[in-house]
Design a protein around this motif. Structure first.
Motif, PDB file in Angstrom:
ATOM      1  N   ILE A   4      -7.741   5.641  -0.445  1.00 39.70           N
ATOM      2  CA  ILE A   4      -8.577   4.857  -1.437  1.00 39.70           C
ATOM      3  C   ILE A   4      -8.697   5.570  -2.635  1.00 39.70           C
ATOM      4  O   ILE A   4      -9.220   6.557  -2.858  1.00 39.70           O
ATOM      5  CB  ILE A   4      -9.757   4.187  -0.753  1.00 39.70           C
ATOM      6  CG1 ILE A   4      -9.525   3.380   0.479  1.00 39.70           C
ATOM      7  CG2 ILE A   4     -10.442   3.238  -1.703  1.00 39.70           C
ATOM      8  CD1 ILE A   4     -10.657   3.284   1.318  1.00 39.70           C
ATOM      9  N   GLY A   5      -8.245   4.643  -3.836  1.00 42.49           N
ATOM     10  CA  GLY A   5      -8.298   5.179  -5.022  1.00 42.49           C
ATOM     11  C   GLY A   5      -9.658   4.658  -5.589  1.00 42.49           C
ATOM     12  O   GLY A   5      -9.916   3.320  -5.802  1.00 42.49           O
ATOM     13  N   ALA A   6     -10.386   5.729  -6.157  1.00 43.29           N
ATOM     14  CA  ALA A   6     -11.805   5.184  -6.695  1.00 43.29           C
ATOM     15  C   ALA A   6     -11.726   5.284  -8.403  1.00 43.29           C
ATOM     16  O   ALA A   6     -12.548   4.814  -8.980  1.00 43.29           O
ATOM     17  CB  ALA A   6     -12.952   6.183  -6.442  1.00 43.29           C
ATOM     18  N   GLY A   7     -10.785   5.774  -8.979  1.00 42.15           N
ATOM     19  CA  GLY A   7     -10.427   5.558 -10.267  1.00 42.15           C
ATOM     20  C   GLY A   7     -10.138   4.502 -10.938  1.00 42.15           C
ATOM     21  O   GLY A   7      -9.289   3.345 -10.146  1.00 42.15           O
ATOM     22  N   VAL A   8     -10.461   4.192 -12.164  1.00 48.66           N
ATOM     23  CA  VAL A   8     -10.182   2.964 -12.698  1.00 48.66           C
ATOM     24  C   VAL A   8      -8.831   2.861 -13.464  1.00 48.66           C
ATOM     25  O   VAL A   8      -7.957   3.903 -13.432  1.00 48.66           O
ATOM     26  CB  VAL A   8     -11.358   2.546 -13.702  1.00 48.66           C
ATOM     27  CG1 VAL A   8     -12.708   2.491 -13.240  1.00 48.66           C
ATOM     28  CG2 VAL A   8     -11.448   3.673 -15.097  1.00 48.66           C
ATOM     29  N   HIS A  29      -1.612  -0.410  -2.412  1.00 44.76           N
ATOM     30  CA  HIS A  29      -1.977  -1.470  -3.325  1.00 44.76           C
ATOM     31  C   HIS A  29      -2.121  -1.152  -4.501  1.00 44.76           C
ATOM     32  O   HIS A  29      -2.879   0.044  -4.702  1.00 44.76           O
ATOM     33  CB  HIS A  29      -3.129  -2.366  -2.349  1.00 44.76           C
ATOM     34  CG  HIS A  29      -3.607  -3.294  -3.114  1.00 44.76           C
ATOM     35  ND1 HIS A  29      -4.337  -3.754  -4.362  1.00 44.76           N
ATOM     36  CD2 HIS A  29      -3.299  -4.785  -2.677  1.00 44.76           C
ATOM     37  CE1 HIS A  29      -4.501  -4.993  -4.424  1.00 44.76           C
ATOM     38  NE2 HIS A  29      -4.147  -5.733  -3.453  1.00 44.76           N
ATOM     39  N   HIS A  30      -2.211  -1.977  -5.750  1.00 46.20           N
ATOM     40  CA  HIS A  30      -2.435  -1.685  -7.077  1.00 46.20           C
ATOM     41  C   HIS A  30      -2.392  -3.101  -7.696  1.00 46.20           C
ATOM     42  O   HIS A  30      -2.060  -4.011  -7.195  1.00 46.20           O
ATOM     43  CB  HIS A  30      -1.123  -0.889  -7.592  1.00 46.20           C
ATOM     44  CG  HIS A  30      -1.253  -0.597  -8.990  1.00 46.20           C
ATOM     45  ND1 HIS A  30      -0.803  -1.437  -9.745  1.00 46.20           N
ATOM     46  CD2 HIS A  30      -1.522   0.652  -9.612  1.00 46.20           C
ATOM     47  CE1 HIS A  30      -1.034  -0.730 -11.322  1.00 46.20           C
ATOM     48  NE2 HIS A  30      -1.380   0.248 -11.057  1.00 46.20           N
ATOM     49  N   GLN A  63      -1.410   0.710   3.528  1.00 50.91           N
ATOM     50  CA  GLN A  63      -2.032   1.942   4.182  1.00 50.91           C
ATOM     51  C   GLN A  63      -2.890   2.691   2.888  1.00 50.91           C
ATOM     52  O   GLN A  63      -3.483   3.410   3.304  1.00 50.91           O
ATOM     53  CB  GLN A  63      -0.913   3.159   4.516  1.00 50.91           C
ATOM     54  CG  GLN A  63      -0.322   2.882   5.703  1.00 50.91           C
ATOM     55  CD  GLN A  63       0.409   4.075   6.363  1.00 50.91           C
ATOM     56  OE1 GLN A  63       0.023   4.879   6.976  1.00 50.91           O
ATOM     57  NE2 GLN A  63       1.770   4.161   5.837  1.00 50.91           N
ATOM     58  N   SER A  64      -2.803   2.197   2.006  1.00 53.48           N
ATOM     59  CA  SER A  64      -3.374   2.921   0.601  1.00 53.48           C
ATOM     60  C   SER A  64      -3.469   1.914  -0.534  1.00 53.48           C
ATOM     61  O   SER A  64      -3.102   0.769  -0.306  1.00 53.48           O
ATOM     62  CB  SER A  64      -2.776   4.288   0.159  1.00 53.48           C
ATOM     63  OG  SER A  64      -1.266   3.986  -0.344  1.00 53.48           O
ATOM     64  N   ALA A  65      -4.481   2.337  -1.395  1.00 56.60           N
ATOM     65  CA  ALA A  65      -4.819   1.431  -2.411  1.00 56.60           C
ATOM     66  C   ALA A  65      -5.390   2.113  -3.642  1.00 56.60           C
ATOM     67  O   ALA A  65      -6.387   3.015  -3.457  1.00 56.60           O
ATOM     68  CB  ALA A  65      -5.852   0.347  -2.073  1.00 56.60           C
ATOM     69  N   VAL A  66      -4.994   1.855  -4.964  1.00 57.35           N
ATOM     70  CA  VAL A  66      -5.559   2.440  -6.024  1.00 57.35           C
ATOM     71  C   VAL A  66      -5.783   1.595  -6.949  1.00 57.35           C
ATOM     72  O   VAL A  66      -5.348   0.300  -7.085  1.00 57.35           O
ATOM     73  CB  VAL A  66      -4.576   3.580  -6.382  1.00 57.35           C
ATOM     74  CG1 VAL A  66      -4.058   4.956  -5.533  1.00 57.35           C
ATOM     75  CG2 VAL A  66      -3.340   3.193  -6.822  1.00 57.35           C
ATOM     76  N   ASP A  67      -6.205   2.130  -8.183  1.00 58.72           N
ATOM     77  CA  ASP A  67      -6.388   1.046  -9.511  1.00 58.72           C
ATOM     78  C   ASP A  67      -7.481  -0.097  -9.052  1.00 58.72           C
ATOM     79  O   ASP A  67      -7.991  -0.192  -8.149  1.00 58.72           O
ATOM     80  CB  ASP A  67      -4.731   0.531  -9.739  1.00 58.72           C
ATOM     81  CG  ASP A  67      -4.910  -0.150 -11.275  1.00 58.72           C
ATOM     82  OD1 ASP A  67      -5.361   0.573 -12.101  1.00 58.72           O
ATOM     83  OD2 ASP A  67      -4.769  -1.381 -11.323  1.00 58.72           O
ATOM     84  N   TRP A  68      -7.648  -0.897 -10.223  1.00 57.34           N
ATOM     85  CA  TRP A  68      -8.496  -2.019 -10.059  1.00 57.34           C
ATOM     86  C   TRP A  68      -7.449  -2.972  -9.321  1.00 57.34           C
ATOM     87  O   TRP A  68      -6.514  -2.960  -9.399  1.00 57.34           O
ATOM     88  CB  TRP A  68      -8.891  -2.673 -11.424  1.00 57.34           C
ATOM     89  CG  TRP A  68      -9.942  -2.119 -11.943  1.00 57.34           C
ATOM     90  CD1 TRP A  68     -11.346  -1.746 -11.241  1.00 57.34           C
ATOM     91  CD2 TRP A  68     -10.217  -1.611 -13.178  1.00 57.34           C
ATOM     92  NE1 TRP A  68     -12.384  -1.205 -11.992  1.00 57.34           N
ATOM     93  CE2 TRP A  68     -11.583  -1.166 -13.509  1.00 57.34           C
ATOM     94  CE3 TRP A  68      -9.410  -1.624 -14.424  1.00 57.34           C
ATOM     95  CZ2 TRP A  68     -12.090  -0.769 -14.733  1.00 57.34           C
ATOM     96  CZ3 TRP A  68     -10.033  -1.101 -15.459  1.00 57.34           C
ATOM     97  CH2 TRP A  68     -11.368  -0.677 -15.497  1.00 57.34           C
ATOM     98  N   PRO A  69      -8.101  -3.886  -8.394  1.00 57.15           N
ATOM     99  CA  PRO A  69      -9.578  -4.046  -8.094  1.00 57.15           C
ATOM    100  C   PRO A  69     -10.227  -2.998  -7.250  1.00 57.15           C
ATOM    101  O   PRO A  69     -11.393  -2.985  -7.376  1.00 57.15           O
ATOM    102  CB  PRO A  69      -9.584  -5.776  -7.590  1.00 57.15           C
ATOM    103  CG  PRO A  69      -8.478  -6.083  -7.652  1.00 57.15           C
ATOM    104  CD  PRO A  69      -7.580  -5.037  -7.863  1.00 57.15           C
ATOM    105  N   THR A  70      -9.277  -2.548  -6.342  1.00 59.63           N
ATOM    106  CA  THR A  70      -9.886  -1.577  -5.462  1.00 59.63           C
ATOM    107  C   THR A  70     -11.159  -0.616  -5.889  1.00 59.63           C
ATOM    108  O   THR A  70     -12.158  -0.453  -5.413  1.00 59.63           O
ATOM    109  CB  THR A  70      -8.851  -0.503  -4.889  1.00 59.63           C
ATOM    110  OG1 THR A  70      -7.895  -1.395  -4.069  1.00 59.63           O
ATOM    111  CG2 THR A  70      -9.408   0.292  -4.113  1.00 59.63           C
TER     112      THR A  70
END
Length: 205
Positions: A4-8, A29-30, A63-70
Motif C-alpha cells: 500500500i502506497g502512503a505517498g501522495v 491500483h492508482h 494486490q497493491s495500491a498507490v497514489d491518491w485516493p489510497t
C-alpha cells in the motif's frame, strides 16, 4: 492487499505502480484506475470519504495500491490490512510543491470548468486530497508545509518495520529488498512527467 502506497500524487506514484506490476505484485491500483472506471470507483471512494469504506470492493482484483485516493487513507488501511507493507513515495518538498501546483492543484482549482462527466470524479478527488491536508485554497507555502506534515503523520502511524520511505530515483534495490523480491533485469520505470499528467487527465494518455 500486499503493498500500500502512503505517498501522495506527484511523488513518483505512477512509476511505483509500474514497478509493483513488474514485480508481480499487481495489478496495482492508482488514481488512473479510478479515472478509467468512474461509474464503479467514484461512488466507492466517495463513500470512503464519508467514512463508509468498502475496501474489499474498492480493491477487488488488486494486490497493491498507490497514489491518491489510497494515500489519504493510510491509517484506515494499516488497520484493515495488518499484514500489508507500506511504501511512502517521496521527493523534496520544494520540487513536489512546484509539480503539484502546476498539475493536480491547478486541475482541482479549475474543476468548475471541467466537462460534466468529470465533475463527480473531481469532487471526490478534491475531498480525498483535502483529507491529506491539501485543501484547494492553500498557498504554495501551505502546500509545502502540508506535504511535510503528511509524511510525518505516515511515519508516526505506520510501524517502521512495515514502512519503506522511497524515492523513484533510488531504483529497484531498496524496493526489492523491502519486499523480498529479486531485482529485475529491466530499468526502473520512470514516467508521468507533467505533460503526461495532462494527457492522462484529458484521455490522451
Amino acid at each position: 492487499m500486499k503493498v500500500i502506497g502512503a505517498g501522495v500524487g506527484r511523488t513518483g506514484t505512477y512509476s511505483l505502480k509500474l514497478a509493483l506490476n513488474v514485480l508481480g505484485l499487481g495489478p496495482c491500483h492508482h488514481m488512473e484506475e479510478v479515472l478509467l472506471n468512474m461509474p464503479t470507483q467514484v461512488p466507492l471512494w466517495s463513500a470512503a470519504a464519508d467514512g463508509n469504506p468498502d475496501w474489499a470492493a474498492i480493491y477487488d482484483g488488486y494486490q497493491s495500491a498507490v497514489d491518491w485516493p489510497t494515500g489519504a487513507f493510510f491509517r484506515e488501511l494499516s488497520a484493515a490490512y495488518p499484514e500489508a507493507k507500506f511504501v511512502l513515495s517521496t521527493r523534496s518538498p520544494e520540487s513536489w510543491t512546484e509539480s503539484y501546483s502546476s498539475t493536480i492543484h491547478t486541475l482541482i482549482c479549475s474543476k468548475d470548468q471541467a466537462p460534466e462527466e468529470m465533475r463527480d470524479w473531481l469532487n471526490m478527488a478534491e475531498r480525498v486530497i483535502a483529507k491529506s491536508g491539501f485543501a484547494p485554497e492553500k498557498s504554495k507555502q501551505e502546500l509545502h508545509d502540508a506535504f511535510i506534515a503528511h509524511e510525518q503523520a505516515v511515519k508516526a502511524a505506520i510501524p517502521a518495520d512495515r514502512l519503506l520511505v522511497f524515492q523513484a530515483k533510488e531504483g529497484w534495490a531498496p524496493l526489492c529488498a523491502f519486499l523480498g523480491q529479486p531485482v529485475p533485469d529491466t530499468p526502473f520505470p520512470r514516467t508521468n512527467d507533467r505533460a503526461e499528467f495532462w494527457d492522462k487527465v484529458s484521455g490522451k494518455g
